[in-house]
Design a protein around this motif. Structure first.
Motif, mmCIF file in Angstrom:
data_model
loop_
_atom_site.group_PDB
_atom_site.id
_atom_site.type_symbol
_atom_site.label_atom_id
_atom_site.label_comp_id
_atom_site.label_asym_id
_atom_site.label_seq_id
_atom_site.Cartn_x
_atom_site.Cartn_y
_atom_site.Cartn_z
ATOM 1 N N ALA A 55 0.814 -1.214 0.000
ATOM 2 C CA ALA A 55 0.000 0.000 0.000
ATOM 3 C C ALA A 55 0.847 1.265 0.000
ATOM 4 O O ALA A 55 0.436 2.292 -0.544
ATOM 5 N N ALA A 56 2.029 1.213 0.603
ATOM 6 C CA ALA A 56 2.871 2.413 0.692
ATOM 7 C C ALA A 56 3.491 2.756 -0.655
ATOM 8 O O ALA A 56 3.459 3.916 -1.091
ATOM 9 N N THR A 57 4.034 1.759 -1.332
ATOM 10 C CA THR A 57 4.701 2.020 -2.619
ATOM 11 C C THR A 57 3.769 1.835 -3.808
ATOM 12 O O THR A 57 4.117 2.184 -4.929
ATOM 13 N N ARG A 58 2.577 1.263 -3.527
ATOM 14 C CA ARG A 58 1.591 0.989 -4.591
ATOM 15 C C ARG A 58 2.213 0.145 -5.716
ATOM 16 O O ARG A 58 2.131 0.474 -6.895
ATOM 17 N N THR A 59 2.824 -0.930 -5.301
ATOM 18 C CA THR A 59 3.434 -1.853 -6.266
ATOM 19 C C THR A 59 3.005 -3.276 -5.939
ATOM 20 O O THR A 59 2.709 -3.616 -4.784
ATOM 21 N N LEU A 60 2.984 -4.103 -6.969
ATOM 22 C CA LEU A 60 2.646 -5.513 -6.796
ATOM 23 C C LEU A 60 3.823 -6.239 -6.166
ATOM 24 O O LEU A 60 4.936 -6.208 -6.690
#
Length: 871
Positions: free
Chosen positions: A207-212
């Motif tokens: 959620a912080a970096t918005r990466t899979l």
């Protein structure tokens, strides 16, 4: 180990949505006809209903309101859950579906069918804004953290992030490469989970970096995902597998599968995370499942439990069975060849033969070592094992191959029709019957010499003959005719069809009961099993309902159970042949097609066609006969030896864990041994004898009793050795004392601890600084300083304790509560009970913890079961 199926609540209509109240006392179930059910989570009793317009989605707020979307009315209903009345209806955009309530309940976000999300202010129940999106919305979820965002699944493969302070989309959507059907957020707001149905995986987003971060494979069509309150587990509704997949959120791996009696598509967890509810289709029902525990049936009156260092086996002392039950904690998956489609086991149980239809080979599996030990070239789709176990007959590709099980080589071959689909051998081994689906005939073959006997027997149907079975006396041959939905019976003497029996739709396989009186036929498209009486040659009773495309079938050696593979749910159903009901379901590999049972009836072998594996399932634990009334068990740190206190025979039995058998004659200690404990170096075994008031010391190297015994007096019933190995603590429930023994001198040191009224169990902390006493007389756990031998604390309990176990790090103390059927967790630092009581079996007594501290094992004396608890 086989779990029993969860409790089922039948519903009048199919469920559409599911939610649980913030206090966990009520469950809200929205049915497709618009009825909103209120159920009490204690007894699953319906306590009220509200009639709404249709099914949709539901979301509760902390203040006791429930928001229900209505797609056809383009509105959201607001229900007061206290009065169970409809308060008002809020008009929103086009076809509202999923709902998400923010932390604190001030806003409700509503997914719409027109690429937008509406925002409802719950104070006024009005739409305050509509947020346009750049794609179709397929789901949304709100972060449980105050001020956290709302995550929106967009175009099924991306996740958009809405800032709830500004109600604007921030950044670019996160691609997750799964077809999103449901989302969930971890309690700390750090992880977002997206279930992808057709892709059969769960995507995890930071959620912080918005990466899979990763994609977790979850076979079986995952349709919903929820996260436990502690964030350690994610539970996924595997629709096509009729199961709940349990995911470890630390390792992002599937831990296990909890089988259900239907196809789950909506999930809800109680606030304490101990129970889950699944709304299931086929049939429409609500099913409750445990989130922390698994339960396996063991012998009568289990009292004590120990776990091997690798945690692959658990040893349970069963007082009522005079045995130690050896329980496997995990079913094995053995890689075979491509297209595993059929399996048979030798009569001695030492080998399993698996047909690999996609590569024209047969795998030979060593069932003891659980590995493939040979691969035999032989085309095949089916096989049959000779009763003497000397030969396996394999048909396929226009060939009958005879495999010698001693040499594991093909010794003879015979040309058969290209359409050969099934094979059976008579009990005396003199004849084979091979079905030919291309001509609707059965070919009769002699085994010595290997040759076709006469002309083929015409059965009928030009493309449907499949499985075949022979009665023990050889007088009747039963043949499945898939294209005609019937079973033909061939007279064994005249070799003519003597009866045709109509069964269900698309019959696939059949199995003969051991006594030859009953034939069971799986009906692939009817989701049922037909039961045929071989005396009257008629179907008896109603078909047994077995959902999800039943195919392979075998009957237990005692005839009491039927095992059926379900092609489309990756499971095996266990059926009670007396009641004709499914009593358990066991997850296996993908597309299970055939199943065989071991001769000792303790294991199942399942050929998984799509996953190219052989599943090995323990049906019942292996019992090791010991002395009379075993009550305690101690295991060496290498897991090679188990010592068992036999209270009825005055002996200590020693079990060799490599052979799962007794290692020599029992050690006679006399009296009534009630408890045992190994010294730190494992050179000594201490036995508490309640008949003489002695602690008997055994030399483990020579298995001899050392003199003299340690006199502690009274009726000692529990014992624990300090981590240092210099002291042993002996509890005496009769006199209310705990004696301290110097293991070096074999003498009682100091005054006995007399603060307990009825000490039931004693346990030492890993650092040696504390000793814990379960006091059944005062409903408490006493904390003793090991240096001063004085009570320094008291932990009040809600009932009478029995067993104790301390976690390896010393940060957790577990207490069994027999009358409450629960396991309590105590924080040794604060001396308080923490969390909710964990439900286990009836009268839980002994308990132990795995080396990594992640699981507890509880012996339930009243329910003859072992509970495995995730901590």
């Amino acid at each position: 180990m086989i779990d029993s199926l969860p409790a089922v609540v039948a519903l009048a209509h199919q469920p559409d949505a599911l939610a649980i109240s913030p206090d966990g006392r009520s469950l809200y179930v929205l049915l497709t006809d618009g009825t909103l059910l209120f159920l009490d989570t204690v007894d699953n009793r319906t306590t009220g209903t509200v009639a709404l317009s249709e099914g949709g989605f539901v979301a509760p707020t902390p203040d006791g309101r429930l928001y229900v979307s209505s797609p056809t009315a383009n509105a959201v209903h607001v229900v007061d859950t206290t009065t169970r009345t409809l308060l008002r209806t809020v008009a929103v955009g086009a076809q509202p579906r999923e709902l998400a309530v923010t932390h604190g309940g001030r806003r409700v976000y509503v997914a719409q069918d027109n690429q937008a999300v509406s925002v409802i202010d719950t104070a006024a129940d009005t739409v305050i804004r509509t947020i346009p999106l750049s794609g179709d919305v397929s789901g949304l979820v709100a972060s449980p953290v105050a001020g956290g965002p709302v995550y929106v699944a967009m175009d099924t493969v991306n996740i958009a992030v809405i800032d709830t302070a500004t109600d604007t989309v921030v950044g670019t959507p996160v691609p997750v490469d799964v077809e999103i059907v449901s989302t969930a957020v971890s309690p700390d707001g750090r992880l977002v989970f997206a279930a992808g149905g057709e892709i059969e995986s769960v995507a995890v987003v930071d959620a912080a970096t918005r990466t899979l971060i990763t994609k977790i494979p979850v076979p079986g069509g995952p349709l919903d995902v929820v996260v436990s309150p502690d964030g350690r587990r994610a539970f996924v509704a595997a629709f096509d597998a009729d199961a709940i997949s349990v995911i470890d959120t630390a390792t992002f791996s599937e831990l296990r599968r909890n089988p259900l009696q239907g196809a789950p598509f909506r999930l809800a967890l109680t606030p304490d995370g101990l129970r889950g509810y699944a709304a299931a289709l086929k049939p429409g029902s609500l099913q409750q499942f445990p989130t922390h525990t698994r339960t396996a049936t063991v012998g009568a009156r289990p009292e004590a439990v120990a776990v091997s260092p690798d945690e692959r086996r658990v040893y349970v002392a069963c007082t009522g069975a005079d045995a130690v039950a050896v329980v496997r904690t995990q079913d094995a998956q053995i890689a075979t060849g491509a297209g595993a489609s059929a399996v048979a086991v030798t009569p001695d149980g030492q080998q399993a033969y698996v047909v690999n239809s996609a590569e024209d080979t047969v795998s030979v599996v060593d069932t003891q070592g659980e590995s493939v030990v040979a691969t035999v070239p032989a085309p095949g789709v089916a096989l049959a094992m000779a009763r003497d176990g000397r030969h396996v007959y394999v048909v396929g590709g226009g060939l009958l191959s005879v495999i010698d099980t001693g040499t594991r080589q093909v010794t003879e071959t015979l040309s058969v029709p290209e359409g050969a689909q099934g094979v059976a051998v008579t009990r005396d081994g003199t004849r084979l019957f091979v079905t030919d689906s291309s001509t609707g005939t059965v070919v009769v073959i002699t085994t010595s010499p290997l040759a076709v006997l006469g002309g083929p027997v015409a059965v009928g149907g030009d493309s449907g003959l499949q499985s075949v079975a022979v009665t023990p006396d050889g007088r009747q041959i039963y043949v499945v005719n898939t294209s005609s939905n019937n079973v033909a019976v061939i007279d064994g003497l005249s070799l003519q069809v003597s009866a045709v029996i109509a069964v269900g739709q698309f019959p696939s396989c059949l199995a003969m009961s051991p006594d030859g009186r009953t034939v069971y036929v799986t009906n692939l498209e009817s989701d049922s099993v037909s039961v045929i009486d071989t005396n009257t040659r008629t179907v008896v009773g109603e078909p047994i309902s077995v959902p999800r495309s039943p195919q392979g079938v075998t009957v237990g050696g005692d005839g009491r159970h039927l095992f059926v593979t379900a092609r489309n749910s990756c499971s095996v159903s266990v059926i009670d042949t007396t009641t004709r009901t499914v009593i358990a379901k066991v997850p296996v590999g993908s597309l299970p097609t055939d199943v065989a049972q071991s001769p000792d009836q303790r294991r199942l072998y399942v050929a998984n066609n799509r996953s190219d594996t052989l599943s090995v399932i323990e049906i019942s634990p292996t019992p090791v006969r010991v002395g009379s009334k075993p009550v305690a068990v101690a295991l060496t740190t290498d897991g090679r030896r188990a010592y068992v206190a036999d209270s009825g025979s005055g002996t200590v039995s020693v079990i060799d864990m490599t052979t799962t058998a007794l290692a020599g004659a029992p050690i006679t200690v006399g009296g009534r041994p009630q408890a045992i404990a190994l010294s730190h170096d494992e050179k000594r075994l201490y036995v508490a004898d309640s008949a003489t008031g002695h602690v008997i010391v055994v030399d483990t190297a020579t298995s001899t009793v050392l003199d003299p015994p340690v006199e502690v007096g009274g009726t000692p019933s529990a014992i624990a050795v300090a981590p240092s190995g210099t002291r042993a603590y002996v509890a005496d429930a009769g006199s209310g004392t705990v004696s301290v023994v110097d293991t070096g001198t074999g003498a009682v040191v100091g005054e006995a601890i007399t603060d307990a009224l009825a000490p039931a169990t004693v346990a030492a902390a890993p650092d040696g600084g504390r000793v814990y006493i379960a006091d059944a007389g005062s409903d408490a756990v006493l904390v003793v300083d090991s240096d001063t031998l004085t009570v320094t604390g008291r932990i009040a309990l809600p009932g009478t304790p029995n067993g104790l176990a301390v976690s390896p790090d010393g940060h957790r103390l577990l207490v069994t509560m027999p009358a409450l059927k629960t396991l309590l967790t105590v924080d040794p630092a604060s001396l308080t009970v923490i969390g909710s009581p964990i439900p286990v079996g009836g009268a839980p007594h002994g308990v132990t913890i795995s080396r990594d501290g992640r699981r507890a094992y509880v012996a339930n004396a009243a329910s003859d079961s072992l509970s495995v608890v995730d901590l």
